[in-house]
Write an enzyme that holds these catalytic residues in place. Structure first.
Site, mmCIF file in Angstrom:
data_model
loop_
_atom_site.group_PDB
_atom_site.id
_atom_site.type_symbol
_atom_site.label_atom_id
_atom_site.label_comp_id
_atom_site.label_asym_id
_atom_site.label_seq_id
_atom_site.Cartn_x
_atom_site.Cartn_y
_atom_site.Cartn_z
ATOM 1 N N VAL A 16 0.829 -1.208 0.000
ATOM 2 C CA VAL A 16 0.000 0.000 0.000
ATOM 3 C C VAL A 16 0.862 1.256 0.000
ATOM 4 C CG1 VAL A 16 -1.733 1.314 1.277
ATOM 5 C CG2 VAL A 16 -1.900 -1.178 1.161
ATOM 6 N N LYS A 106 -6.823 -0.808 10.773
ATOM 7 C CA LYS A 106 -8.088 -1.265 11.356
ATOM 8 C C LYS A 106 -7.914 -1.882 12.729
ATOM 9 C CE LYS A 106 -7.599 -5.355 8.466
ATOM 10 N NZ LYS A 106 -6.572 -4.759 7.586
ATOM 11 N N ASP A 202 -10.057 -10.071 11.103
ATOM 12 C CA ASP A 202 -10.024 -8.889 10.247
ATOM 13 C C ASP A 202 -11.416 -8.272 10.122
ATOM 14 O OD1 ASP A 202 -8.568 -7.343 7.864
ATOM 15 O OD2 ASP A 202 -10.493 -8.055 7.095
ATOM 16 N N LYS A 206 -13.142 -4.518 11.574
ATOM 17 C CA LYS A 206 -13.898 -3.596 10.723
ATOM 18 C C LYS A 206 -15.315 -3.396 11.248
ATOM 19 C CE LYS A 206 -11.129 -4.969 6.740
ATOM 20 N NZ LYS A 206 -11.081 -5.770 5.486
ATOM 21 N N GLY A 305 -5.958 -4.695 -1.551
ATOM 22 C CA GLY A 305 -5.008 -4.536 -2.640
ATOM 23 C C GLY A 305 -4.323 -3.187 -2.588
#
Length: 429
Positions: A16, A106, A202, A206, A305
């Site tokens: 990223v 996150k 994960d 979120k 991504g």
């Protein structure tokens, strides 16, 4: 246009971070025009300085992230290193030394977002984190700003691309969990250690972030009920198909009917093929929001991504820089409702239960009696039997999760029940 550039420090230069740096360089003129001032990459903190990073001036590379955020001339810090520490210390230090922060973290926001919000408010700085939840999908800003005048009652979504890819492959090809995971790994959708994805950690992080924003209350990762998808079988997928459903790993955040509490949970669930989320394929994400005035809204797109996540980071960077030029700040924490988070046992839902039972008269009556004794109404029953063995599939009406769990435990004690083959919730009515 202001000619003096706004200086940006980048913490992390992996998939990223490197894409953020590339876009900042290649789209520098466009970013300057949109912001009203040029932005300059003033430093990049990394762990491995010897690695070649195409398009980044080696003079900007440093291993001392702490010194970078303390420079005093940095206007915005972009944090994409992840984890709890040193990210938390670096972000709070950035606020203390005069920088606003854009983060994709996150885990930290779900674990200790309150500390970050408080530090940002104390020093009059921005904390933006669009990239923390659903990659390129605009979701945080619509919840924090576009729906700020509305009352959100439910957020239901697919927020992990890896698990959606696995379940989609199980559904479309008939593959088992292990085979689908192997394909996801080969294609780069799953990490070498996929635990965070397949066990729901994960998605739970979120969900905590989304619930906190949607319901204006503090929801931490520990408040979120979590189940992964490792126990989902090809038989479960086939059974869902027979019901006109598919299986998805869902993050579900709900306001109680009486408005006095909220719930947040992540688990596999059967949803009708007619529901918009049922058509979300491959590694895509989608989030369904139900608001009192706006009605039903759906946000869809790539949820992970390098490029999609960098897009969200750069969108936040533009917003934060505009605020700096206007000598203003964007929305901070909104937790005024202080609603408690109810335990999973209080959640009202439906169940799909598959039982292995003895193939003899009276079994169905015994099973039905157990459901009745626990106050759980049966919607449909399907039974198949051969050579003394049978399978019994029961779909319930809505009932408290605790009552359904108690029912399952009582069923396990029946002599005529050989085993509970699978249990799955049914959502999306």
């Amino acid at each position: 246009m202001r000619t003096r550039p706004l200086k940006v420090a980048l913490l992390g230069c992996g998939v990223v971070g490197s894409e953020v740096a590339r876009i900042m360089t290649t789209h520098a003129d466009d970013l300057a025009a949109r912001i009203g001032a040029p932005v300059e990459l003033a430093g990049v903190a990394v762990r491995r300085p010897s690695k070649v990073r195409e398009g980044i001036d080696p003079a900007l590379i440093t291993t001392d992230a702490t010194a970078l955020v303390k420079r005093g001339d940095i206007d915005v810090v972009i944090e994409v290193i992840g984890g709890i520490e040193p990210a938390r210390a670096l972000i709070t230090s950035a606020f203390q030394h005069g920088a606003s922060v854009v983060s994709a973290n996150k885990a930290l926001l779900a674990e200790d977002g309150a500390t970050l919000y408080a530090a940002a408010e104390e020093h009059g700085k921005d904390l933006y984190f669009e990239a923390a939840v659903a990659g390129a999908i605009p979701l945080i800003r619509p919840l924090r700003e576009s729906l700020a005048g509305d009352k959100v009652n439910r957020v239901l979504g697919i927020v992990n691309g890896t698990t959606n890819f696995i379940l989609d492959k199980m559904d479309s090809s008939g593959a088992g969990y292990s085979e689908a995971l192997d394909e996801a790994t080969a294609l780069g959708y799953a990490e070498a250690d996929p635990t965070a994805d397949v066990e729901g950690f994960d998605a739970a992080a979120k969900a905590a972030i989304l619930a906190g924003i949607a319901f204006h209350t503090r929801v931490r990762l520990d408040d979120v009920y979590r189940e992964g998808l490792t126990e989902v079988t090809a038989a479960d997928i086939a059974s869902a198909r027979r019901m006109g459903c598919t299986v998805k790993l869902l993050a579900i955040c709900e306001r109680a009917a009486d408005g006095r509490s909220v719930t947040a949970r992540v688990h596999p669930a059967m949803i009708p093929l007619s529901h918009p989320l049922a058509s979300v394929r491959e590694a895509y994400n989608a989030v369904f929001v139900e608001a009192e005035a706006a009605g039903q809204l759906m946000f869809y797109g790539p949820g992970a991504g390098g490029s999609p996540t960098a897009s969200a980071v750069l969108g936040d960077l533009v917003a934060v820089c505009r605020n700096l030029l206007a000598e203003a700040t964007g929305p901070g924490e909104s937790a005024y409702t202080q609603l408690p988070v109810s335990p999973m046992g209080d959640v009202v839902t439906r169940y799909h239960i598959s039982l292995d039972v003895a193939d003899k008269p009276g079994v169905l009556a015994q099973v039905a009696t157990v459901f009745a004794e626990h106050g759980v109404s049966i919607d449909t029953v399907r039974q198949q039997g051969k050579d003394g063995e049978a399978s019994l599939v029961v779909v319930t009406h809505r009932a408290p999760d605790a009552a359904l769990s108690g029912t399952v435990e009582a069923l396990r004690k029946l002599d005529t029940v050989r085993g509970v083959a699978s249990i799955m919730r049914v959502e999306g009515e």
